[in-house]
Every structure is written in structure tokens, then in C-alpha cells.
Design a protein around this motif. Structure first.
Motif, short mmCIF file in Angstrom:
data_model
loop_
_atom_site.label_atom_id
_atom_site.label_comp_id
_atom_site.label_asym_id
_atom_site.label_seq_id
_atom_site.Cartn_x
_atom_site.Cartn_y
_atom_site.Cartn_z
N ALA A 1 0.82 -1.22 0.00
CA ALA A 1 0.00 0.00 0.00
C ALA A 1 0.85 1.26 0.00
O ALA A 1 0.33 2.37 0.06
CB ALA A 1 -0.92 0.00 1.23
N THR A 2 2.18 1.09 -0.05
CA THR A 2 3.07 2.24 0.08
C THR A 2 3.14 3.03 -1.21
O THR A 2 3.38 2.48 -2.28
CB THR A 2 4.50 1.77 0.47
OG1 THR A 2 4.43 1.13 1.73
CG2 THR A 2 5.44 2.94 0.57
N ARG A 3 2.91 4.29 -1.14
CA ARG A 3 3.14 5.17 -2.28
C ARG A 3 4.62 5.57 -2.28
O ARG A 3 5.23 5.63 -1.23
CB ARG A 3 2.24 6.42 -2.16
CG ARG A 3 0.75 6.06 -2.11
CD ARG A 3 -0.06 7.32 -1.89
NE ARG A 3 -1.49 7.06 -1.98
CZ ARG A 3 -2.27 6.87 -0.91
NH1 ARG A 3 -1.75 6.91 0.30
NH2 ARG A 3 -3.56 6.65 -1.06
N PRO A 4 5.30 5.79 -3.41
CA PRO A 4 4.69 5.95 -4.73
C PRO A 4 4.57 4.67 -5.54
O PRO A 4 4.01 4.69 -6.62
CB PRO A 4 5.65 6.92 -5.41
CG PRO A 4 6.99 6.56 -4.84
CD PRO A 4 6.73 6.18 -3.40
N ILE A 5 5.13 3.53 -5.05
CA ILE A 5 5.11 2.32 -5.87
C ILE A 5 3.68 1.94 -6.24
O ILE A 5 3.33 1.76 -7.41
CB ILE A 5 5.82 1.15 -5.14
CG1 ILE A 5 7.31 1.44 -5.02
CG2 ILE A 5 5.60 -0.15 -5.88
CD1 ILE A 5 8.08 0.37 -4.30
N THR A 6 2.82 1.82 -5.22
CA THR A 6 1.47 1.34 -5.49
C THR A 6 0.67 2.33 -6.33
O THR A 6 -0.12 1.93 -7.18
CB THR A 6 0.75 1.06 -4.16
OG1 THR A 6 1.55 0.18 -3.39
CG2 THR A 6 -0.59 0.40 -4.42
N LEU A 7 0.87 3.61 -6.10
CA LEU A 7 0.11 4.61 -6.87
C LEU A 7 0.39 4.49 -8.37
O LEU A 7 -0.46 4.81 -9.19
CB LEU A 7 0.41 6.02 -6.38
CG LEU A 7 -0.41 6.51 -5.19
CD1 LEU A 7 -0.04 7.94 -4.85
CD2 LEU A 7 -1.91 6.39 -5.45
N GLN A 8 1.58 4.00 -8.72
CA GLN A 8 1.86 3.80 -10.14
C GLN A 8 0.96 2.73 -10.75
O GLN A 8 0.62 2.78 -11.93
CB GLN A 8 3.31 3.37 -10.33
CG GLN A 8 4.34 4.39 -9.95
CD GLN A 8 5.71 3.79 -10.13
OE1 GLN A 8 6.16 3.54 -11.23
NE2 GLN A 8 6.38 3.51 -9.03
N ALA A 9 0.58 1.76 -9.92
CA ALA A 9 -0.26 0.66 -10.42
C ALA A 9 -1.74 0.98 -10.30
O ALA A 9 -2.56 0.23 -10.82
CB ALA A 9 0.06 -0.62 -9.63
#
Length: 921
Positions: free
Chosen positions: A53-61
Motif C-alpha cells: 500500500a506504500t506510495r509511490p510504488i502502489t500509486l503507479q499501479a
């Protein structure tokens, strides 16, 4: 720092989670010690929720804005919510007006919340007037539903998790509980430790970690479960082990079943199932021990079958015949695959069900639902189930599809047919949290939904326990809750289908949906009229929980009265039938698919972080070592695995868990992670290119657990391996770019790696070297296009090498590389990067094809413990100095390396390694 109590979004154990958050960022998770499903424990997947759930990795998906495609070939363009839902209402209403209500279909998910499920069900059956609303729970639990209804009268698991503490015999059949439901398995381990006399029987074609735990392992041949259970009942009858008093007082139909199993002699059953007669006799005697109590745990090995309902019913027959039901430590306990498959079943979220366990075939039940919803009637004809729905779309019968929170372009069987359906459907809406799923590629309209950590509502776990799901962080960007999207769409559709009438969807909160759902259960076997959000805020609760009750019911049928017309359970007189697609000379191997320990379904969430790829880092097909030798295959060779429907290329790995003439592939490997193109140029769609759409005629659940395949070596001489560490905000985008190139190769895979950093690994293979430009593209996507990057190229041989080095303090580290044409240096170049070893001693040797490392590079090896990053070589080395019994050596191992001391998911494998070490000594 804010703490929020909620529920894990993975398997049906339904673990409580405490989420730590700071503003819009989830910063940590831990198990909720007060939640009765897990008492504070979490598995590898649950304990890494904050990383996924950690951004920014998840926000990319993430899918963050509504978007529309003007054509399937064009990129989606942002649109407003008003424009998106107005378009959806116009297209669906036009389809209904021109072709009828059954020309539309809704395919939803066991990962939706109960409130989401309820409004989807009401939308389809109440407003549209079609029963074409089905769910991916059809792929996992519909045989369990049908089996319970056929025997006990209702879809209600009678046991609970605490029963493992009271059982004298535990019969685990068709379930790798250690991997599929790890926290429940921890409870089983605790129960066995507290009561060493408890007998554990495991029946499974694969010798899994669960099977290794067994006192008696039955390595049955694929699909022979009914024969096994009938053989056990034959023994029980012959030896006088059935409970005639219970049978006479509480059941019907035993005579017919007794006549049926007369022919299932131990000799015949042992031959049919591939086990010994002694093992069959022992299993029957332990199960029927009148002085003890037997609890059965079962899952997809029974359910995902062309005779799945009969397998479930035949197992329940054993419990009824021995009176092993309705008491602590006894009963048939179906383990739910998804976090809210049970909630979906409660609201009637399948194409053949109605709310609160009502029967679609009964006019009075349909009338009850119609009155509750305020409509004239609900349709009587069962709708299209999952496989049928996509077949109908491929045939042009269903013209508009609404898909929510699931990825049929990865998870459905016979992927070629599913992709044809998605291509032919005239209008496809995908309501989804992640933009990276294969199904999104086919969407005419993309609707961004919230996901775990943002949602609000309820779920129900395997033991009928309802828990609250609470938001820990705000919704990002323009995402909306699933129930809210459906309600807004439904109100717009009402203007077309019932203009001027009051809305059927007067909801403004998830609780307002819950209240109506609660009322629908009044007087039913799953009556929850005594529950409210306020009561669930105090603690999770099991159903039934009627108005006036102070607590729910742990176990059902303790009084021997069942929810049937006469209060008696029914024996199911079912016959054994072989698998739908037997092995033959052309397709001589039995393919089984199943869960990996650290991954979840199509990996749209777990597949975003590298640390969950430590245990199984890349897709493989597992086979018995003797079969590899017979086929002249070596570990790591690429092979064509081919069924009657399709083919996929994968590396092969020897496994002592897989019996001869069998093969195993993780169910998670869809085209998002492994793909390629066939000789004809058509795209290969992951593991489910192989699986069969054959399904159980009673439950309509597909037979994922068996497909006949052949395995041939893939002669693909040109190989490529690329790996690179990338900034967090580049990992997902790099993977998405690389995925777009996978179809250019006969084989390609793309996976993340890295525990504390983000890395991407890309493999490819082909019949000949591709154009240089394609390899250069791959280098650029891996961040290897800068001037500081070292290159070597030999166009004549189709070889190319690229290396990126960086200074880290006083050391030089390898940050990225591509080996193209000649990958023989993988054994030492890959660990240099992956284990972040000093690279200054290797210099320009990194660029020379065929060069050997001047200094031996020792790879850390396969990861066993995800929590503490402990590898198999480290464990084996430490065990050399351990002494004593298995438990003593395990304790020494844990004390030294800490493996297995956090989530415990690796404990079954640690025990297997300890046992192997003791045997070798």
C-alpha cells in the motif's frame, strides 16, 4: 500516528489487522491480538500489506481517474465521473432495450465487501431483471455451496476454527492449508503440539508442506476423491464403525448410499486411488473412531473439479455416517478461498442464488426478495455462471459486460476463449483499483475503485464470522467505493428503465446498505437481525445472530436438526467419475495449478513488491525428477507445456512434491508476468491458456485442478536476461513498458525483485536474435541507456552486453545489466547485482562473453523466510551445528537465524528441511 482496526484482504481466514497510518500514507501493519480469527498473527502476505500500500510504488499501479477508450486500439482518455456513468447507463439501457435484459452480464468478485455485493445483486436481479450476475467465487467455492445444500440443507459451514483444538483426528483433503490458509495452519500446529495424540490425515496428489505435517499421507491420484471417501465408508460399514443411531435419528437416504459403496472394496479403491490398502484402512478407522472427534478441512482440491459437488457431498457423507458433526472438534469445514466469498454467498451474489440463502427456484422466495426490494418480481431462470457468461459473450449473446474487482483475463480457464469474449463484447466496463491487470486492456470504460486501507464495510470469513473493514487513509484522487459507483450508475439506469418511480437505491452510506441486507436475513438460517455496525465495532461476530441474541453461534446442528423441510440431513448417493480430461498418449501428464505461499491470485497487489518474490522468484513448471530424466531435461530448461487449448513456455524445475506423470504450476502466473507468442504469432496468455473450461454440472465450478498436458523441450537458442535496480517511482512503469514487449518473444517473463530496493528482472528467449533496436529498447526501459553505461555488441553472433556500475562509498556496485545472446554468466553476474556484492574486482570481464568470474561469487540462494530474509543455504549450514530432536533443532535454528519467529509462514518448510537433515544423518 493513527491506528485503525480492519480486516486482511487476502484469504478467507479473515485475520484482524491494525493499520498504522500518517495522513494519506499507510506506514505499518500488525496483527490484531483481539481478533478471534488470528489473535495477532499474520502471514507473509498480511504482514507486508503496508509495503503493497506504500506510495509511490502502489500509486503507479493504481487506476485513479475514470477513463474511456474511443476504440480498443486507442489509449484510455480521462473523463469525468458524470460523463463515464452517463455513458454506461446509456449503453446498458440501449442494450437491454434492443436485446433484452439477458444481453448484459455482471462479473464481480469475492474480494468485494458485502455491501458492494448486495447492491450489485440488486442492480442485476432487481433493476435490470437478469440473473446474469456471477463472481470469481464461482471459481473457488461454488462446489462447497452445492455440497452443503445437497446434504445439510443450507450453505452454512457447521464448524469453527476453535474446533482444531478439540479434534482427535484432523482430515485435510484437497487443501494445502500451510500455504493457502497459513494462520489457520499455525493453529493446527499449536493444537498438535498441545495434543500429540491428535491424528492428522492429508489426502493430496502433491506432497505439499501440509502433507509433510501428516501422520498419514494419502497420495491419491488426481480426481479420485469420491472413490477414496466411498472406500473409507465401505471399510466403516464392514468393520461396524458407522453410527446407526445418529443415521436413524437425523438423516435420510443411507440405504441407497450403502448399496452404492458396496462395490468400493479396499482392493479396488487402493488401485483406483494409487494408495495402499493399509493406508485406506487406517484412514477409515481414524476418521470413524467413536471415542474421538473428526474435523475435515477442505478447499480447492475438492471444489475445482468437474465432479466438485459430488466430492464435497461424499466427504460430508462420512461425517453423517459416523455422527461426526454438531459437536466440538467435529464436522465438515470448507475453507473459503477469498476474503469475502462467504459474504457474497450470503447476499445471493451468484447467478443461481437469491439473498439470505433463498432458492431461486421457489416462487415464494422470489416473491419475498421482490417485496423487500420493491419490484414486481425477480427472474426465475438462473443466470449465466462464470464460464457460461464468457462463452455467451464470445458467441455474441451477451453484448455488455461489467467486470468489478477481478481479472478474468488472467484467472478464468481457457484463456483464448475468454480473450475472444472480451474482444467481441460490444461494451466492457472494468471497475478496478489497479490499472495493470490484463482485463483493463479490453475496457471501453475504466472506473477507479478504492481498495484495502480505503474501504468501509463488512466481510465474512470461513467460520461465518463477520468483521468490519475500516478505512485507514483517504481515497486517492478520483477513486470511489464500489457500492457508491454501483448506486450512482443504478440511479442513472433507473431513468431509462423505470422513469418517474422512486429509486430502488436510496443508500448514502455502506451502513444503509447493510441495514437492508440485515433485514433480508430475518427468519433465515443465517439470520443477523441482532447485528449492527455498532455491535460489530465491539468485536467480530458469527452468524446466526438473531435479534435479542447476545452472541453468535460457534457451531451449527448441535441439536441434530438441519435446515431442510423435515429437519433431517440427506446422504448424497453420488458415483465416482474420473477427471474430465484424462491423460493419454498425446497428453501424458496431469497438470495441477495452485497457490504459492507469498502470492495472491493475479498478483495485482502482491506483485508490486519484490520481497514477496523471494520464495518463488520466477514462474516455473514443477515436475518429478524421474520424468525430467526420462525427457532428457535439465533443471532450468525451457519447455513447452501444451494442452488441447493452448501452450505456454516455462522453465522446468525438479520437485519431490510432484509425483510421476504429474506437473504443477502456480495459479498466479498470468500474462502480466509470463507470456510470449506462439509460432503463429498469437499471444500466449499465462498458465490459464492450459486449463479446461469443463465444469461440475451441479455447481458450474471449473476443473482447474486437472488438465492433460504434454511437455516438450523448447529449442530456443537465443536468450536474454536483464536486471536493474530502479527508483521506486520507476519500477511499475518499467514493468509496464517491458510487458508491452513480451509478445515479441517466444518466451518472456517480467517480475520484480529486491527486499529493500525496487528491482525488475526481464527474461526472454527466441528462435533467433531479434533486431538490435528491440534489445536497445529493453536496455532503456531498465535504465541502461545513459552515457555512463558500458556496452559490448557482436551483431554477427547476436550477442550484446550492457552494464551499469555505480559507486557506493568505497565500493563499486553493479546497478543493472543485460545479457543478450549469451547468458552463461548469469550464475555470477546475477548475484553480484541481486545480493549487492562488491563488483570492483570484475571490471570489464562483465562485458566479455564466456568470461568466468576471477573471484568466486556465492549466491545467497533461495529465500525461505520472507520476514528475516533467511535463505535455504543459511538454514542448511546452521543445521550442521544443531543437535537433538526435530523440535529441538527447529528451536535452535530459530534462535540463531530468527526464521519462523515472526509470521510463521515458513515453519512448515523449516520443519521439512530439519527432517531432511535428520534423515541424511
Amino acid at each position: 500516528m493513527l491506528e485503525t482496526r480492519t480486516t486482511c484482504p487476502y484469504c478467507g481466514v479473515g485475520c484482524g489487522v491494525i493499520v498504522e497510518s500518517d495522513g494519506a500514507q499507510i506506514t505499518g501493519v500488525r496483527g490484531d491480538p483481539e481478533h478471534p480469527a488470528n489473535f495477532g498473527r499474520l502471514c507473509t502476505k498480511g504482514s507486508t500489506l503496508h509495503h503493497t500500500a506504500t506510495r509511490p510504488i502502489t500509486l503507479q499501479a493504481r487506476l485513479l481517474h475514470p477513463a474511456q477508450r474511443l476504440s480498443r486500439q486507442s489509449a484510455p482518455q480521462p473523463v469525468s465521473w458524470d460523463a463515464a456513468l452517463t455513458l454506461a447507463a446509456e449503453r446498458f439501457s440501449r442494450t437491454i432495450r434492443e436485446h433484452g435484459a439477458d444481453a448484459v452480464g455482471f462479473y464481480i468478485s469475492g474480494q468485494l465487501l458485502t455491501e458492494d455485493y448486495y447492491v450489485f445483486n440488486k442492480l442485476a436481479k432487481g433493476l435490470v431483471g437478469t440473473n446474469n450476475v456471477d463472481t470469481n467465487s464461482r471459481l473457488c467455492m461454488s462446489s462447497a455451496v452445492a455440497g452443503y445444500k445437497a446434504t445439510l440443507g443450507a450453505d452454512a459451514p457447521p464448524a469453527c476454527y476453535d474446533d482444531v483444538n478439540h479434534a482427535s483426528t484432523l482430515f485435510i483433503t484437497g487443501s494445502n492449508t500451510a500455504f493457502a490458509h497459513p494462520i489457520l495452519f499455525r493453529r493446527i500446529e499449536d493444537a498438535k503440539r498441545a495434543n500429540p495424540a491428535m491424528k492428522v490425515i492429508v489426502a493430496d496428489p502433491r506432497r505439499t508442506e501440509t502433507a509433510e505435517f501428516a501422520d498419514l499421507y494419502l497420495p491419491i491420484l488426481p480426481g479420485t476423491d469420491v472413490a477414496l471417501y466411498h472406500g473409507m465408508l465401505h471399510v466403516m460399514l464392514w468393520e461396524g464403525l458407522v453410527d446407526h443411531a445418529y443415521i436413524n435419528a437425523h438423516t435420510h437416504g443411507f440405504e441407497a448410499l450403502r448399496n452404492r459403496v458396496r462395490d468400493y472394496t479396499p482392493k479396488e479403491v487402493a488401485k483406483l486411488c494409487g494408495i495402499t490398502e493399509d493406508a485406506l484402512l487406517q484412514a477409515a478407522r481414524w476418521f470413524a473412531d467413536s471415542k474421538g472427534r473428526t474435523l475435515s478441512l477442505y478447499c480447492q482440491g475438492l471444489n475445482q473439479s468437474s465432479s466438485g459437488t459430488d466430492k464435497n457431498a461424499a466427504l460430508i457423507n462420512l461425517h453423517l455416517a459416523t455422527g461426526q458433526i454438531g459437536k466440538a472438534g467435529a464436522g465438515p469445514f470448507s475453507l473459503t478461498g477469498q476474503p469475502n466469498a462467504m459474504g457474497g454467498r450470503e447476499v445471493g451474489g451468484l447467478a443461481n442464488l437469491l439473498s439470505a440463502h433463498r432458492d431461486m427456484g421457489k416462487a415464494e422466495h422470489r416473491a419475498e426478495v421482490a417485496r423487500l426490494w420493491g419490484v414486481d418480481d425477480v427472474p426465475a431462470k438462473p443466470g449465466k455462471t462464470a464460464v457460461e457468461m464468457f462463452e455467451a459473450a464470445a458467441d455474441g449473446e451477451i453484448k455488455a459486460l461489467w467486470i468489478a474487482c477481478t481479472n478474468p483475463a488472467q484467472s478464468m480457464p481457457d484463456q483464448a476463449a475468454v480473450h475472444r469474449a472480451l474482444e467481441r463484447a460490444e461494451f466492457v466496463v472494468v471497475q478496478e483499483a489497479f490499472s495493470t491487470t490484463a482485463t483493463c486492456r479490453y475496457a471501453d470504460l475504466l472506473l477507479p475503485a478504492t481498495t484495502w486501507g480505503e474501504k468501509d464495510g463488512t466481510v465474512t470469513n470461513s467460520e461465518r464470522r463477520i468483521s468490519r473493514v475500516r478505512p485507514a487513509v483517504p481515497k486517492p484522487a478520483e477513486t470511489r467505493h464500489d457500492w457508491d459507483i454501483v448506486v450512482d450508475f443504478a440511479r442513472r439506469l433507473e431513468r431509462h428503465l423505470r422513469p418517474g418511480l422512486p429509486t430502488l437505491f436510496p443508500y448514502d452510506t455502506p451502513e444503509s446498505v447493510w441495514v437492508e441486507h440485515r433485514e433480508s436475513t430475518r427468519g433465515r438460517d443465517l439470520d443477523i437481525t441482532g447485528l449492527s455496525y455498532a455491535r460489530l465495532e465491539q468485536s467480530p461476530a458469527q452468524w446466526p445472530f438473531r435479534e435479542g441474541d447476545t452472541q453468535g453461534k460457534e457451531r451449527l446442528y448441535e441439536d441434530g436438526i438441519f435446515p431442510t423441510a423435515d429437519g433431517r440431513a440427506r446422504f448424497a448417493d453420488v458415483s465416482y467419475a474420473p477427471v474430465a480430461e484424462p491423460r493419454d498418449a498425446r497428453y501424458p501428464f496431469s497438470l495441477n495449478t495452485g497457490r504459492l505461499r507469498d502470492q495472491w491470485h493475479g498478483m495485482s497487489r502482491t506483485g508490486t513488491i519484490g520481497r514477496l518474490f523471494g520464495h518463488v522468484p520466477e514462474p516455473v513448471v514443477e515436475m518429478n525428477a524421474q520424468d525430467l530424466a526420462r525427457l532428457r531435461l535439465s533443471e532450468g530448461d525451457l519447455v513447452h507445456v501444451t494442452s488441447r487449448r493452448g501452450s505456454v513456455v516455462l522453465p522446468v524445475r525438479a520437485s519431490d512434491q510432484v509425483a510421476g506423470t504429474q506437473a504443477f504450476i502456480g495459479m498466479h502466473w498470468g500474462e502480466e508476468f509470463v507470456s510470449g507468442s506462439s509460432a503463429t504469432g498469437s499471444r500466449i496468455h499465462g498458465v490459464n491458456a492450459l486449463t479446461t473450461p469443463a465444469y461440475c454440472p451441479k455447481s458450474k465450478q471449473p476443473e482447474f485442478k486437472h488438465a492433460a498436458v504434454k511437455v516438450l523441450k523448447a529449442e530456443l537458442p537465443w536468450r536474454l536476461l536483464g536486471m536493474a535496480w530502479l527508483p521506486d517511482d520507476k519500477v511499475i512503469s518499467a514493468r509496464e513498458q517491458l510487458k508491452s514487449l513480451m509478445g515479441a518473444f517466444a518466451y518472456a517473463s517480467c517480475v520484480p525483485f529486491g527486499r529493500n530496493r525496487g528491482g525488475v528482472l526481464f527474461r526472454a528467449a527466441g528462435y533467433e536474435a531479434p533486431p538490435d533496436d528491440l534489445v536497445i529498447q529493453i536496455e532503456g526501459m531498465l535504465g541502461l541507456g545513459g552515457a555512463e553505461v558500458l556496452h559490448y555488441a557482436d551483431k554477427r553472433r547476436g550477442q550484446r552486453r550492457t552494464m551499469r556500475l555505480a559507486q557506493a562509498g568505497d565500493q563499486t556496485r553493479l546497478e543493472g545489466f543485460v545479457l543478450a545472446g549469451d547468458t552463461s554468466a548469469e550464475s555470477w553476474v546475477k548475484p553480484l547485482l541481486q545480493d549487492e556484492l562488491p563488483a570492483q574486482a570484475y571490471g570489464r570481464l562483465l562485458l566479455l562473453p564466456g568470461a568466468r568470474a576471477p573471484v568466486a561469487v556465492q549466491a545467497r540462494g533461495r529465500q525461505v523466510c520472507t520476514c528475516f530474509n533467511v535463505t535455504e543455504p543459511e538454514i542448511l549450514s546452521t543445521l550442521q551445528g544443531c543437535e537433538g530432536s526435530q523440535d529441538q533443532q527447529l528451536a535452535q535454528l530459530q534462535g540463531s537465524l530468527k526464521c519462523g519467529t515472526n509470521c510463521g509462514s515458513c515453519i512448515p518448510e523449516l520443519k521439512r528441511l530439519v527432517r531432511a537433515q535428520l534423515s541424511a544423518a
